[in-house]
Design a protein around this motif. Structure first.
Motif, short mmCIF file in Angstrom:
data_model
loop_
_atom_site.label_atom_id
_atom_site.label_comp_id
_atom_site.label_asym_id
_atom_site.label_seq_id
_atom_site.Cartn_x
_atom_site.Cartn_y
_atom_site.Cartn_z
N ASN A 1 8.52 20.58 -6.11
CA ASN A 1 10.10 20.74 -6.11
C ASN A 1 10.78 19.77 -6.18
N GLY A 2 10.15 18.38 -6.33
CA GLY A 2 10.92 17.23 -6.47
C GLY A 2 11.27 16.58 -5.20
N LYS A 3 10.59 16.96 -4.11
CA LYS A 3 10.57 16.36 -2.63
C LYS A 3 9.74 15.24 -2.66
N GLU A 4 10.16 14.11 -2.33
CA GLU A 4 9.32 12.94 -2.10
C GLU A 4 8.74 12.75 -0.88
N GLN A 5 7.53 12.23 -0.86
CA GLN A 5 6.84 12.03 0.31
C GLN A 5 6.17 10.63 0.15
N GLU A 6 6.14 9.73 1.52
CA GLU A 6 5.39 8.48 1.62
C GLU A 6 4.26 8.66 1.92
N ALA B 1 0.67 -1.20 0.09
CA ALA B 1 0.09 -0.30 -0.13
C ALA B 1 0.98 1.27 0.08
N LYS B 2 2.20 1.00 0.24
CA LYS B 2 3.06 2.43 0.32
C LYS B 2 3.30 2.88 -1.12
N PHE B 3 3.22 4.10 -1.22
CA PHE B 3 3.73 4.76 -2.43
C PHE B 3 4.48 6.16 -2.07
N VAL B 4 5.15 6.47 -3.22
CA VAL B 4 6.08 7.88 -3.05
C VAL B 4 5.52 8.83 -4.21
N VAL B 5 5.21 10.02 -3.67
CA VAL B 5 5.09 11.06 -4.52
C VAL B 5 6.02 12.17 -4.63
N LYS B 6 6.35 12.74 -5.69
CA LYS B 6 7.25 13.82 -5.77
C LYS B 6 6.40 15.06 -5.90
N ILE C 1 -8.21 7.60 -5.55
CA ILE C 1 -7.41 6.96 -4.67
C ILE C 1 -7.52 7.63 -3.35
N VAL C 2 -7.66 6.96 -2.32
CA VAL C 2 -7.74 7.57 -0.95
C VAL C 2 -6.67 7.05 -0.16
N TYR C 3 -6.03 8.09 0.48
CA TYR C 3 -4.50 7.71 0.86
C TYR C 3 -4.18 8.58 2.21
N THR C 4 -3.09 8.19 2.92
CA THR C 4 -2.64 9.22 3.98
C THR C 4 -1.32 9.06 4.22
N ASP C 5 -0.70 9.84 4.87
CA ASP C 5 0.61 9.59 5.37
C ASP C 5 0.71 9.58 6.72
N ASN C 6 -0.63 9.40 7.41
CA ASN C 6 -0.66 9.16 8.78
C ASN C 6 -0.29 10.51 9.72
N SER C 7 -0.41 11.67 9.02
CA SER C 7 -0.43 12.75 9.90
C SER C 7 -1.65 13.27 10.45
N THR C 8 -1.60 13.99 11.43
CA THR C 8 -2.85 14.37 11.93
C THR C 8 -3.13 15.96 12.03
#
Length: 107
Positions: free
Chosen positions: A14-19, A6-11, A36-43
Motif C-alpha cells: 500500500n506504499g506505507k513505509e516501515q523502519e 543497520a536501519k532500512f525502510v520497507v514499503k 537478511i534477518v531483521y526486526t522493528d523491535n516489536s514484541t
C-alpha cells in the motif's frame, strides 16, 4: 556497526513505509540463497522481540525482499538464530565473569 547503518525502510504493497533494523545477513551453501534477518523491535504477546527473515539480492540490483519458500529455509534460519543466541549468551557470561574477577566478586 553504527545502528544507523543497520536501519532500512520497507514499503508495503500500500506504499506505507516501515523502519527495520538489520541484525545480520548471511549466505547459505545449503539453499544457495542470501538472507537478511531483521526486526522493528516489536514484541509478541510473551514479550519476545519479533525477528523476520527474507531472501535478498546481495548485489543490490534487486532491492526487493523475497519470502522464504520452504521448510528447509526456515530450518536454516532457525539454526542460525539458535547458534547466534548461544554465542551471545556465552560472550555475556564471559564478560560477566571478567567483570566479577576485576571487581573481586564471585558468581
Amino acid at each position: 556497526m553504527n545502528i544507523e547503518d543497520a536501519k532500512f525502510v520497507v514499503k508495503d504493497e500500500n506504499g506505507k513505509e516501515q523502519e527495520f533494523y538489520k541484525l545480520f545477513t548471511f549466505d547459505s551453501d545449503e539453499t544457495g540463497k542470501s538472507y537478511i534477518v531483521y526486526t522493528d523491535n516489536s514484541t509478541d504477546e510473551k514479550g519476545n522481540v519479533i525477528v523476520r527473515a527474507n531472501t535478498y539480492d546481495p548485489t543490490g540490483s534487486d532491492l526487493s525482499l523475497q519470502p522464504l519458500t520452504s521448510d528447509k529455509e526456515w530450518k536454516v534460519i532457525e539454526n542460525i538464530l539458535i547458534s547466534t543466541q548461544e554465542q551471545i549468551r556465552e560472550e555475556m557470561q564471559k564478560e560477566g565473569s571478567s567483570a566479577n574477577e576485576e571487581s573481586g566478586t564471585a558468581n
